[in-house]
Design an enzyme around this catalytic site. Sequence first.
Site, short mmCIF file in Angstrom:
data_model
loop_
_atom_site.label_atom_id
_atom_site.label_comp_id
_atom_site.label_asym_id
_atom_site.label_seq_id
_atom_site.Cartn_x
_atom_site.Cartn_y
_atom_site.Cartn_z
N HIS A 562 29.36 68.82 64.46
CA HIS A 562 29.52 69.02 65.72
C HIS A 562 29.30 67.86 66.17
O HIS A 562 29.97 67.50 67.40
CB HIS A 562 28.56 70.11 65.98
N GLU A 563 28.09 67.17 66.02
CA GLU A 563 27.86 65.88 66.74
C GLU A 563 28.82 64.74 66.40
O GLU A 563 28.98 63.84 67.35
CB GLU A 563 26.37 65.50 66.36
N HIS A 566 31.64 64.80 68.85
CA HIS A 566 31.49 64.32 70.23
C HIS A 566 31.50 62.89 70.41
O HIS A 566 31.87 62.41 71.27
CB HIS A 566 29.74 64.77 70.64
N GLU A 615 32.20 71.59 74.35
CA GLU A 615 31.33 72.18 73.17
C GLU A 615 31.86 73.31 72.32
O GLU A 615 31.68 73.21 71.20
CB GLU A 615 29.92 72.60 73.89
N ASP A 619 32.24 73.00 68.53
CA ASP A 619 31.77 74.33 67.68
C ASP A 619 32.81 74.53 66.68
O ASP A 619 32.53 74.68 65.40
CB ASP A 619 31.53 75.44 68.31
#
EC number: 3.4.24.-
Length: 713
Positions: A562-563, A566, A615, A619
């Site tokens: 997930h990070e 980003h 987000e 996810d």
Amino acid sequence: MGPPWSQESSPEERLPTEWSRQLTRARWVLLAVLLCGLLLGSSMLWFYIFRNCGPCPCETPVCMELLDHYLASGNRSVAPCTDFFSFACEKANGTSDSFQALTEENKSRLWRLLEAPGSWHLGSGEEKAFQFYNSCMDTDAIEASGSGPLIQIIEELGGWNITGNWTSLDFNQNLRLLMSQYGHFPFFRAYLRPHPAPPHTPIIQIDQPEFDILLQQEQEQKVYAQILREYVTYLNRLGTLLGSNPQEAQQHASWSIVFTSRLFQFLRPQQQQQAQDKLFHVVTIDELQEMAPAIDWLSCLQAIFTPMSLNSSQTLVVHDLDYLRNMSQLVEEGLLNHRESIQSYMILGLVDTLSPALDTKFQEARRELIQELRKLKERPPLPAYPRWMKCVEQTGAFFEPTLAALFVREAFGPSIQSAAMELFAEIKDAVIIRLKKLSWISEETQKEALNKLAQLQVEMGAPKRAVKPDIATQEYNDIQLGPSFLQSFLSCVRSLRARNVQSFLQPFPYHRWQKSPWEVNAYYSISDHMVVFPAGLLQPPFFHPGYPRAVNFGAAGSIMAHELLHIFYQLLLPGGCPACDTHVLQEALLCLERHYAAFPLPSISSFNGSHTLLENAADIGGVAIAFQAYSKRIVEHTGELTLPNLDLSPYQLFFRSYAQVMCRGLSSQDPQDPHSPPSLRVHGPLSNTPDFAKHFHCPRGTLLNPSARCKLW
């Protein structure tokens, strides 16, 4: 006469040759039977091995604790294909909250460390941290001091009619003291942060102040008058605690709330400022002085950011220029006609800021205000926190490097860190594979993305500086503890601000973590191009080297993926990837928005799909990438483990572990949270993952096995 090899043989001469051929055929038939038997036996042997020697149950203490946690948090009577969130998270007394439970466990660990007896070097960071903690826990001494230390501070600011004679001092002199010495910012906030634009060099930024009565939703507008009444009651109570009679305290509280309300009217929501391109203004101190002349900007900023050398040509980033203009006009008007109102506003705000370091009467008044405001905003009441938890939080805020070193030694040893880094490497490899297969990304953008990923920095556990006790000791040299807890608290406030300034003044400023090492929150820093995974996150039940790999990949691995995604969020923004196939990309994003909008939500949710789109994308991609990495791992390595008594295969356990991370009550979510509600963070990604439906045997058309899915990452 023909050649000798053409002569015919008699029947008797041909007999041995035919017998030889039949014997050869028999041998081949026998060999084929033997081979078939061998293959059948091998197949049966492999079947036996995979059935009886396949995934072994993990029955170590850490696995049994995890099993108990899973059994206690989930509801196994719920069909996983229709409501996997309840299947994983809905325990008997309400929805469990994995993040909150782990946060409290980490604080409990710090508490045990601070309560443990030990001998520390005189003047060391450890000694001062333990002294501060013990001073915070000494409630008898704090109660005995009462409001005396606070009244002494008020007198240094010229006094106040409520506490004694008031000497009207220079407004900007008082403002400088409030901000630099006492950490109270009544009219604006000023802080050092990386510049929002590359190369992200540190710059002073000016923003709105923080208000307790800040309204966030339309429904709160209806109860605005009630909120103001509660705030007046609170300020009135502060006045009486400082020795005023009720009538006088009421008058000063009313003056303060009127001034607060007028300031509040100048605020604009961040989304509105961003839409109007008014969120970032680069101005010099001189220019700001002309636009908001009531504040002596140079002297105030110099006091706050000592030892920085500032001048009138220093550039600043201002986040709400209109607010500062209006605030300045209001202050000038107040200094001419209502000077006492401004003093009441500043002093009562200071008392509110310092309430965590005051006796229980002040803290209880503050707590009752917060509970009443939450009730009016239809939010659940805050639980009662024990004194030790408040003291651990304050000690951690002021002595973070010291507590970080203690926590890492206790909870994030070399073997745990090595296992976490190994997991991260596998997740990163899976991201690389994904990037190479994206249908909407151009070849040029793909190379840029891969290069960006290669240059990424990663920090796990704690900042490298935090585990060096000599550095921590030097940072705390200016802290003077005592004689009262309030004085110790203020000394730590000043020291912390000075350390923050010094860190930005370094020739090569190091990355200051946005989260404490014991917090349960990973993040990506754009300015430093770094992902951070605190030690507090990489703990049971999210991660442990002794867990089945399915658990670590499903929980911690999904967070890591997930990070990492980003890093590429700008590609998803309008105009963020001009070289990409924008039609395919926009179709995928629209699909994602529709996908989440199709899920039913509780009536108390105020979910906005467009607000959470980035987000949601992270996810969905995070789960898919972590599952890809786990599938690769399970093929290449034997000895897979699972948890006993759950009746879950390793693949099913992967998805169960992902959902466990997302367990949280809807009421605990901040309205401004950019993430979807907890149930959607489970159902959204899993319903978009065909492998979930495959391994849980979900019939087509059920909630977790829809007829159509979105393809983004």
